[in-house]
Each structure stands twice: as structure tokens, then as C-alpha cells.
Design a protein around this motif. Structure first.
Motif, PDB file in Angstrom:
ATOM      1  N   VAL A 100     -16.567  -8.987  27.565  1.00  0.00           N
ATOM      2  CA  VAL A 100     -16.596 -10.271  27.651  1.00  0.00           C
ATOM      3  C   VAL A 100     -15.149 -10.611  28.306  1.00  0.00           C
ATOM      4  N   GLY A 101     -14.163  -9.875  27.806  1.00  0.00           N
ATOM      5  CA  GLY A 101     -12.459 -10.478  28.295  1.00  0.00           C
ATOM      6  C   GLY A 101     -11.790  -9.447  27.756  1.00  0.00           C
ATOM      7  N   ALA A 102     -11.499  -9.465  25.908  1.00  0.00           N
ATOM      8  CA  ALA A 102     -10.815  -8.941  25.491  1.00  0.00           C
ATOM      9  C   ALA A 102      -9.772  -7.150  26.563  1.00  0.00           C
ATOM     10  N   ARG A 103      -8.631  -7.425  25.609  1.00  0.00           N
ATOM     11  CA  ARG A 103      -7.802  -6.084  26.835  1.00  0.00           C
ATOM     12  C   ARG A 103      -7.766  -4.998  25.321  1.00  0.00           C
ATOM     13  N   GLY A 104      -7.933  -5.225  24.017  1.00  0.00           N
ATOM     14  CA  GLY A 104      -7.800  -4.807  22.736  1.00  0.00           C
ATOM     15  C   GLY A 104      -8.527  -4.635  21.859  1.00  0.00           C
ATOM     16  N   PHE A 105      -8.456  -4.167  20.829  1.00  0.00           N
ATOM     17  CA  PHE A 105      -9.084  -4.308  19.559  1.00  0.00           C
ATOM     18  C   PHE A 105      -8.211  -3.195  18.222  1.00  0.00           C
ATOM     19  N   ILE A 106      -8.511  -4.015  16.947  1.00  0.00           N
ATOM     20  CA  ILE A 106      -7.731  -3.916  16.077  1.00  0.00           C
ATOM     21  C   ILE A 106      -8.062  -4.333  14.717  1.00  0.00           C
ATOM     22  N   GLY A 107      -8.348  -3.619  13.554  1.00  0.00           N
ATOM     23  CA  GLY A 107      -8.906  -4.373  12.681  1.00  0.00           C
ATOM     24  C   GLY A 107      -8.447  -4.689  11.785  1.00  0.00           C
ATOM     25  N   LYS A 108      -8.025  -5.614  11.047  1.00  0.00           N
ATOM     26  CA  LYS A 108      -7.535  -6.264   9.906  1.00  0.00           C
ATOM     27  C   LYS A 108      -7.030  -5.298   8.753  1.00  0.00           C
ATOM     28  N   ASP A 109      -7.771  -4.661   8.410  1.00  0.00           N
ATOM     29  CA  ASP A 109      -7.737  -3.493   7.744  1.00  0.00           C
ATOM     30  C   ASP A 109      -6.833  -2.015   7.589  1.00  0.00           C
ATOM     31  N   GLU A 110      -6.609  -2.294   8.375  1.00  0.00           N
ATOM     32  CA  GLU A 110      -5.959  -0.621   9.596  1.00  0.00           C
ATOM     33  C   GLU A 110      -4.155  -1.343   9.085  1.00  0.00           C
ATOM     34  N   ASP A 111      -3.160  -0.535   9.738  1.00  0.00           N
ATOM     35  CA  ASP A 111      -2.163  -0.352   9.239  1.00  0.00           C
ATOM     36  C   ASP A 111      -0.981  -1.092  10.911  1.00  0.00           C
ATOM     37  N   LEU A 112      -0.227  -1.597   9.980  1.00  0.00           N
ATOM     38  CA  LEU A 112       0.138  -3.147  10.792  1.00  0.00           C
ATOM     39  C   LEU A 112       0.789  -2.442  11.376  1.00  0.00           C
ATOM     40  N   THR A 113       1.244  -0.835  11.917  1.00  0.00           N
ATOM     41  CA  THR A 113       2.173  -0.512  12.129  1.00  0.00           C
ATOM     42  C   THR A 113       1.816  -0.211  13.316  1.00  0.00           C
ATOM     43  N   CYS A 114       0.443  -0.324  13.543  1.00  0.00           N
ATOM     44  CA  CYS A 114       0.269  -0.093  15.586  1.00  0.00           C
ATOM     45  C   CYS A 114      -0.063  -0.948  16.365  1.00  0.00           C
ATOM     46  N   LEU A 115       0.569  -2.038  15.266  1.00  0.00           N
ATOM     47  CA  LEU A 115       0.076  -3.857  15.725  1.00  0.00           C
ATOM     48  C   LEU A 115       1.341  -3.800  17.196  1.00  0.00           C
ATOM     49  N   ALA A 116       2.559  -3.252  17.033  1.00  0.00           N
ATOM     50  CA  ALA A 116       3.552  -3.925  18.468  1.00  0.00           C
ATOM     51  C   ALA A 116       2.390  -2.581  19.321  1.00  0.00           C
TER      52      ALA A 116
END
Length: 221
Positions: A100-116
Motif C-alpha cells: 500500500v505504499g510503505a518503503r521499508g519495515f523494521i520490527g520494534k524488537d530488532e536492533d535499533l542500530t539498523c534504524l539510521a
């Protein structure tokens, strides 16, 4: 370089504060909005341009559902790229959010070092899926009884990450054991072009190495 303008939407104050604190130290990223509900978000984004929106997929009971909100945001703010951060990251949810249009997906239980990294990938125009999300989507494709045409098809995994036709060609040949030089000769393209297409495909798949690619595709065997 111009900073990436990022807004956050989450209905939990602790999460908002944690995300803002974590991203505040990330070079090249500027937090321009922190919102607790979709109404505040819509008003804020109307006055402050946003490059990437970090969006909680499931908000409170008085809020729009994730699918409807993503669709509304895509219509109203087409230049903004949406990166979903959610506790709900089963294969169906991840696939639906992308569809529906999101360009990415991260689970909240994953390491936030990947966020940036995810924000930068999405801001560049590519699609970001964490390794865990990629594996889960592949598993969901394999196990889906309602979509037999998707079973055992690496093509659909590549399409899910929105790879171009030429990027898909390069990845399929690479998986068949061909070298960059051999692929370039096969399609009459330069080695530099093939290398760039491979690197772009890796970025869209959310992987950084050959091993990452083989791990995703191994789930289809």
C-alpha cells in the motif's frame, strides 16, 4: 550534504523519546517532527516538509488502521517516504504495508542500530527490509496456502523488494553462479553497470553481503 528530514509517529511517549534520542546523534538526520497521533502528524507535515516518516503501524483504537493511514499519507504527501516500525511484523503485515505504499519495515524488537541505515536507504528511493523481515516474508510466501502461485519462486521475493527488471536479471544470474564479468557479457552491459545494479539490488533487499543474499534465497529451496 543536505540532512534527511525525519518525522516520528508513535502513540507511546517512551518510544517517541527513545527514537528521538537515538536518531538525534545520527549524522545527516534531522528530526523535524515528533507526533503522538495522526491528526497532529497531518497538521505538522502540512507546514514542515518531511523526507522520511517513521510510522508505527498499529496506533490507538481511535486512529486509522495502518493500511488506511499509509494510503492517506501517500495521497497527501507523495514526496514523503514511509518507513514502518512496528511490533507487528508477521509476513502478511510486512507485505501489506509495502503493497500500500510503505518503503521499508523494521520490527520494534530488532536492533535499533539498523534504524539510521534504514532511513538513509529509504530516503535514497530504495526499499529497506531488515534481514529478519526479509526471512519472514519469504517464509510466509512458502507457507501460504492461499497463494500457490508464489510458492518456490525467487522471482516474487525480488519483486517484493521492488527490484527493477534489470536488477532482477542480475541477481538471478548471480544466484546461478555467474560472475559480474559473465553477466556483463550476457546482457552486453558494462561491468560497472552490472556492479551498480547488483549493489542497488542488495540495498533494496536490505542486505550487505553475498551471504545475506544466499540466506534469503535458501528459504525458497
Amino acid at each position: 550534504m543536505k540532512s534527511i528530514r525525519v518525522a516520528l509517529l508513535d502513540d507511546h511517549a517512551v518510544v517517541r523519546q527513545g527514537l528521538a534520542s537515538h536518531l538525534g546523534d545520527a549524522p545527516g538526520i534531522e528530526i523535524v517532527g515528533i507526533y503522538k497521533n495522526s491528526r497532529e502528524l497531518m497538521r505538522g507535515m502540512s507546514t514542515v516538509p518531511v523526507d522520511v516518516l517513521l510510522l508505527d503501524f498499529v496506533l490507538g483504537r481511535d486512529e486509522l488502521d495502518g493500511v488506511s493511514l499509509i494510503r492517506a499519507l501517500r495521497v497527501r504527501f507523495p514526496a514523503c517516504r514511509i518507513l514502518v516500525l512496528s511490533t507487528h511484523h508477521d509476513p502478511a503485515t510486512v507485505s501489506l504495508a509495502l503493497r500500500v505504499g510503505a518503503r521499508g519495515f523494521i520490527g520494534k524488537d530488532e536492533d535499533l542500530t539498523c534504524l539510521a541505515k534504514a532511513i538513509r536507504v529509504v530516503a535514497s528511493g530504495a526499499v529497506y527490509l531488515s534481514a529478519e523481515a526479509s526471512y519472514k516474508v519469504v517464509d510466509g510466501i512458502q507457507q501460504s496456502d492461499n497463494s500457490p502461485q508464489l510458492i518456490s519462486s525467487d522471482t516474487n521475493v525480488l519483486q517484493l523488494a521492488l527490484l527493477s527488471a534489470r536488477e532482477q536479471e542480475v541477481i538471478r544470474c548471480y544466484l546461478d553462479g555467474m560472475t559480474i564479468t559473465e553477466i556483463a557479457e550476457k546482457f552486453n552491459r558494462s561491468i560497472k553497470t552490472i556492479s551498480t545494479q547488483k549493489a542497488t539490488a542488495f540495498r533494496k533487499l536490505g542486505i550487505t553481503s553475498n551471504n545475506g543474499l544466499f540466506k534469503i534465497m535458501k528459504a525458497l529451496e
